[in-house]
Write an enzyme that holds these catalytic residues in place. Structure first.
Site, short mmCIF file in Angstrom:
data_model
loop_
_atom_site.label_atom_id
_atom_site.label_comp_id
_atom_site.label_asym_id
_atom_site.label_seq_id
_atom_site.Cartn_x
_atom_site.Cartn_y
_atom_site.Cartn_z
CD GLU A 192 -2.55 -1.66 0.16
OE1 GLU A 192 -2.67 -0.87 -0.79
OE2 GLU A 192 -3.02 -2.81 0.12
N GLY A 193 1.98 1.22 -0.68
CA GLY A 193 2.87 2.37 -0.77
C GLY A 193 4.01 2.24 0.21
#
Length: 596
Positions: free
Chosen positions: A437-438
């Site tokens: 998620e980043g």
């Protein structure tokens, strides 16, 4: 193996005395929702977490999901646990009432989600991804798609996924190559996605995939990405599940941790094209997907807290039972009496409590940002705070979890390095958190670029002004412990202000500077904000400690002591990160690629 016990008292304290839950609900025009109700909900969630999900944690680590003929069978016991989870209504907690939800504040959902992830992070990833899909469809789905999919997702009868990553498109989504070919009222989706969490399973009759793909005439790069719903089973004209869609799991990844969570390679269109439906407008898929991503990023930050809490509980129990060495009186003693073990336990305890305060504060800010009672300008201001805290929640808390779960292994000594104790599982499970998620690097660039430089530091300086008020309040307090906390917090704040001013003054003249120092800037802000919220906790505890209340003197005194330790042990790290920031870290550019 240790059992998991929900940290009910600390969660309740943060809600009641750091966030001001009752006042929050009145602001949201939900005065019927009280902190007593929140405590009851969290207590009930704790029972499912400790009694049902926690025992399956080690099972998922040892008995992995398997795939056959494009279908995934989950870990034994997970399906029954999931059925109990939906039978008890947990997926509906914060969703809108019009689609079958209970419309409770997001901050309650966050407090409850902590328990699921502590008890069994691999299992909890499944409903976490569904929550992200729900957020995206509420924000961007047409009324028709909302009516067709949201009630089933919100009830938990179906689950959701997010499909971004491709073999040649990881964090760089401009490289997405998955195709969407118009086909009447729908689209044929053709391509492959990788790293799809809970991409397939047998726990529910349908799975709703949200997929990024390109239309034939789409612009190049990120501006040409659209978002599509691709159900595992196509829904017929009567709203019933029809034939299997042209989507399957071709393989499962073999991973370092979270073994109970199937991470799938998903193939769309092997037989000519999976049926998909456009969400919102064409070529706006990336912005739509970020509705899911921002929700997911705070949720992943919460996982950093959750796995650290699980590891801390394990260390605490082991240190109380393990007899090794002599105490100051020359007697055989449990290792909890040894100073270095106490240092590690306090590091874990104070770290998890700082993370919990931050996770719940950020969640409450989301509630305020969505408050329809506010004027638009107030909502925008609150949204800026959400956007400022999100990379700190995701980046700092997941990096911090690496240290705290590693300390759990150290407390166990040699027994921590063998799988039988379970300490290694928490360490392995935690390792994915700064990646998905980043990555931390992406969060750090977001904080320093979009959230600091873009508005010349205005949003950040508003936060720092609030921290200044707390530091001054405690520094001038007549309680010696609170004075210590206030002084340490004020000193750390000065360092953060120096670093922020230096970045604002120098970044415009050096385009590489922000990237060079972004990680240290992120970690600096994480330790500072964590210390600020523990300082607020200590002040609230000092007010209550001589009053009649539900928490008791021992708990409140412990809150103050924990905040003192954090201020001595972790707040000095703000100075270290400031020193690095203010060098510009230009030395990372001194070597050529060939010299590495």
């Amino acid at each position: 193996m240790t059992t998991y016990t929900a940290p009910l008292q600390d969660s309740a304290f943060v809600l009641e005395h750091v966030i001001g839950f009752d006042q929050l609900c009145e602001t949201l025009n939900h005065s019927e929702i009280t902190v007593d109700l929140a405590k009851t909900i969290i207590e009930e969630a704790g029972k499912l977490a400790s009694e049902v999900l926690s025992p399956l944690n080690i099972v998922g680590d040892q008995k992995h999901p398997v795939t056959s003929a494009g279908q995934v069978t989950e870990t034994p016991g997970f399906s029954q646990a999931y059925q109990q989870y939906i039978d008890n209504g947990w997926p509906t907690l914060t969703a809108p009432e019009e689609f079958g939800g209970q419309a409770l504040p997001n901050v309650i959902g966050t407090a409850v989600n902590e328990l699921w992830h502590s008890a069994n992070m691999a299992f909890a990833l499944c409903p976490m991804l569904s929550q992200g899909a729900i957020e995206a469809l509420i924000a961007h789905g047409s009324p028709g798609l909302q009516q067709q999919y949201l009630p089933k997702l919100i009830s938990g009868e179906w689950t959701g996924t997010m499909n971004l990553t491709e073999p040649n498109a990881g964090s760089d989504l401009a490289a997405v190559a998955c195709k969407a070919i118009p086909d009447g009222n729908a689209f044929k989706i053709i391509g492959q996605k990788i790293f799809i969490t809970w991409g397939d399973h047998q726990m529910t009759p349908n799975i709703v995939h949200l997929v990024l793909a390109r239309l034939p005439d789409a612009p190049a790069g990120v501006k040409g990405i659209s978002l599509f719903i691709v159900p595992k089973y196509i829904i017929d004209e009567n709203g019933q599940l029809g034939e299997l869609n042209d989507v399957n799991c071709s393989s499962l990844e073999h991973k370092l941790g979270i073994h109970g969570s199937p991470t799938c390679v998903m193939n769309f269109g092997d037989q000519g094209g999976a049926v998909g439906y456009l969400v919102g407008e064409a070529n706006k898929g990336l912005s739509y997907m970020f509705t899911m991503m921002n929700h997911a990023r705070q949720s992943v930050g919460l996982q950093g807290l959750s796995i650290s809490e699980r590891a801390y509980q394990q260390s605490r129990q082991y240190s109380q039972e393990r007899i090794q060495g002599l105490n100051a009186q020359g007697e055989k003693a449990a290792i909890i009496q040894h100073p270095d073990v106490r240092r590690m336990l306090m590091a874990m305890k104070s770290g998890t409590e700082a993370m919990r305060a931050l996770a719940l504060t950020a969640a409450a800010d989301i509630d305020l940002a969505h408050n329809n009672q506010f004027e638009q300008s107030e909502k925008q201001q609150q949204q800026k705070r959400v956007e400022l805290l999100t990379p700190i929640v995701k980046g700092w808390m997941t990096e911090f979890a690496q240290e705290l779960t590693s300390l759990n292994i150290q407390v166990h000594g040699g027994m921590g390095f063998v799988e039988e104790t379970g300490a290694a599982q928490h360490y392995r499970d935690a390792r994915i958190l700064p990646i998905y998620e980043g990555t931390t690097g992406i969060q750090a660039l977001d904080l320093i670029g979009r959230k600091t430089l873009s508005d010349n530091g205005q949003s950040l300086k508003q936060l720092l002004a609030e921290i200044q008020s707390t530091a001054e309040l405690l520094t001038n307090h007549d309680n010696n412990q609170l004075q210590q906390i206030g002084e340490k917090l004020g000193r750390a704040l000065d360092h953060a202000l120096t670093a922020t001013d230096w970045i604002l003054e120098n970044a415009a003249n050096n385009k590489l500077l922000a990237g060079n120092v972004s990680f240290d800037n992120l970690m600096m802000m994480g330790y500072l904000v964590g210390g600020w919220l523990l300082a607020k906790s200590a002040h609230a505890a000092s007010v209550l400690i001589d009053q009649e209340n539900d928490y008791g003197h021992a708990f409140l005194a412990t809150k103050i002591n924990t905040a003192v330790f954090y201020s001595h042990y972790y707040l000095p790290r703000v100075s270290q990160h400031k020193d690095i920031v203010c060098t510009g870290l230009v030395s990372i550019l001194d070597l050529s690629a060939e010299q590495f």
